[in-house]
Design an enzyme around this catalytic site. Sequence first.
Site, PDB file in Angstrom:
ATOM      1  N   ARG A 201      36.512  21.924  29.489  1.00 41.91           N
ATOM      2  CA  ARG A 201      37.840  21.735  28.910  1.00 41.91           C
ATOM      3  C   ARG A 201      37.751  21.093  27.531  1.00 41.91           C
ATOM      4  O   ARG A 201      37.083  20.078  27.347  1.00 41.91           O
ATOM      5  CB  ARG A 201      38.712  20.860  29.834  1.00 41.91           C
ATOM      6  CG  ARG A 201      40.022  20.362  29.215  1.00 41.91           C
ATOM      7  CD  ARG A 201      41.025  21.492  29.047  1.00 41.91           C
ATOM      8  NE  ARG A 201      42.203  21.045  28.337  1.00 41.91           N
ATOM      9  CZ  ARG A 201      43.285  20.499  28.918  1.00 41.91           C
ATOM     10  NH1 ARG A 201      43.307  20.323  30.225  1.00 41.91           N
ATOM     11  NH2 ARG A 201      44.325  20.145  28.204  1.00 41.91           N
ATOM     12  N   ARG A 210      43.181  27.132  28.547  1.00 41.40           N
ATOM     13  CA  ARG A 210      42.252  26.086  28.978  1.00 41.40           C
ATOM     14  C   ARG A 210      41.437  26.551  30.174  1.00 41.40           C
ATOM     15  O   ARG A 210      41.918  27.322  31.009  1.00 41.40           O
ATOM     16  CB  ARG A 210      43.004  24.805  29.313  1.00 41.40           C
ATOM     17  CG  ARG A 210      44.005  24.955  30.444  1.00 41.40           C
ATOM     18  CD  ARG A 210      45.133  23.974  30.317  1.00 41.40           C
ATOM     19  NE  ARG A 210      45.950  24.231  29.154  1.00 41.40           N
ATOM     20  CZ  ARG A 210      46.971  23.460  28.778  1.00 41.40           C
ATOM     21  NH1 ARG A 210      47.281  22.392  29.466  1.00 41.40           N
ATOM     22  NH2 ARG A 210      47.675  23.744  27.707  1.00 41.40           N
ATOM     23  N   ASP A 213      42.928  22.446  33.897  1.00 43.93           N
ATOM     24  CA  ASP A 213      43.942  21.430  33.600  1.00 43.93           C
ATOM     25  C   ASP A 213      44.227  20.664  34.880  1.00 43.93           C
ATOM     26  O   ASP A 213      44.608  21.268  35.898  1.00 43.93           O
ATOM     27  CB  ASP A 213      45.207  22.114  33.078  1.00 43.93           C
ATOM     28  CG  ASP A 213      46.152  21.133  32.412  1.00 43.93           C
ATOM     29  OD1 ASP A 213      45.704  20.011  32.085  1.00 43.93           O
ATOM     30  OD2 ASP A 213      47.324  21.475  32.219  1.00 43.93           O
ATOM     31  N   ASP A 215      46.520  17.385  36.035  1.00 45.71           N
ATOM     32  CA  ASP A 215      47.542  16.437  35.594  1.00 45.71           C
ATOM     33  C   ASP A 215      48.090  15.645  36.772  1.00 45.71           C
ATOM     34  O   ASP A 215      48.394  16.217  37.832  1.00 45.71           O
ATOM     35  CB  ASP A 215      48.709  17.177  34.931  1.00 45.71           C
ATOM     36  CG  ASP A 215      48.324  17.783  33.594  1.00 45.71           C
ATOM     37  OD1 ASP A 215      47.594  17.125  32.831  1.00 45.71           O
ATOM     38  OD2 ASP A 215      48.744  18.927  33.323  1.00 45.71           O
TER      39      ASP A 215
END
Length: 278
Positions: A201, A210, A213, A215
């Site tokens: 990444r 990407r 990811d 989060d």
Amino acid sequence: MDKIHIRDLELYCNHGVYPEETFLGQKFLFDVTLYTNTRPAGLTDDLEKSINYGEISHQIKDYMSSHTYKLLEAAAENLCRELLLQTKGLEKIHLEIKKPWAPVNLPLDTVSVEIERSWHTAYIAVGANMGETEKTVREAIQEVGTIKDTTVTRVSSLIVTKPYGVVEQDDFLNGAMEVRTLLTPEELLEELHRIEAEHGRERVLRWGPRTLDLDIIFYDDLVMDSEELTIPHIDMQNRDFVVDPMAEIAPYKRHPIYGKTMKELKGELHGELIGAAK
């Protein structure tokens, strides 16, 4: 939660900054509050359905006797971690370690360190649109489960979604997971960034393509905003690739700011999307 108290448990241990403290040892007092659900034990009168405070007292003795720390802070931190990891049904612990014979060359009663530590529930969104996306996402979920003091407890289905923001890129493969962790939000974020970096990444273009990811969407009901981290994840309520997987694994989880469940947010979001399409 219900509480079980242990007060002034007296143990002779070898902790301290000075060599004579770790060699000769000294007296320490432990005040412990164990947060758990005592109702099953209360209804059945069955010790197996509660936390045995006698066993906990001996666990504290054994751990503090087999480890040596310079600082009370380190002793408290590591003891709390040990008890949370090893004790079934223990959700939170409040611990004070008191040192009556602190060598400060002044008259005093005790010096103490008092901390509170607990298990936390966090929700993490996962996505990718570069390379072997399914392989990457599934590996990432497994790797989150190997983070220290963290367990993956639920995983959503994986869904294909259109890119958000920068639309001229490949579709994403998205999902979400629920984790149980002893880590702080910042510590958890650091681990997620490590996993992202191991999958190549690079943070170049906001909302851009990407390889991976990860989060943090929610962390308990925490609301925070710092330079590194915003919880709940900003604008998540408008992103179907977050709301849909979240509604699958935690339909009744409430957004701590808007007060709506994931199921309600999904209904509203898709109603808006249908209206916009018309």
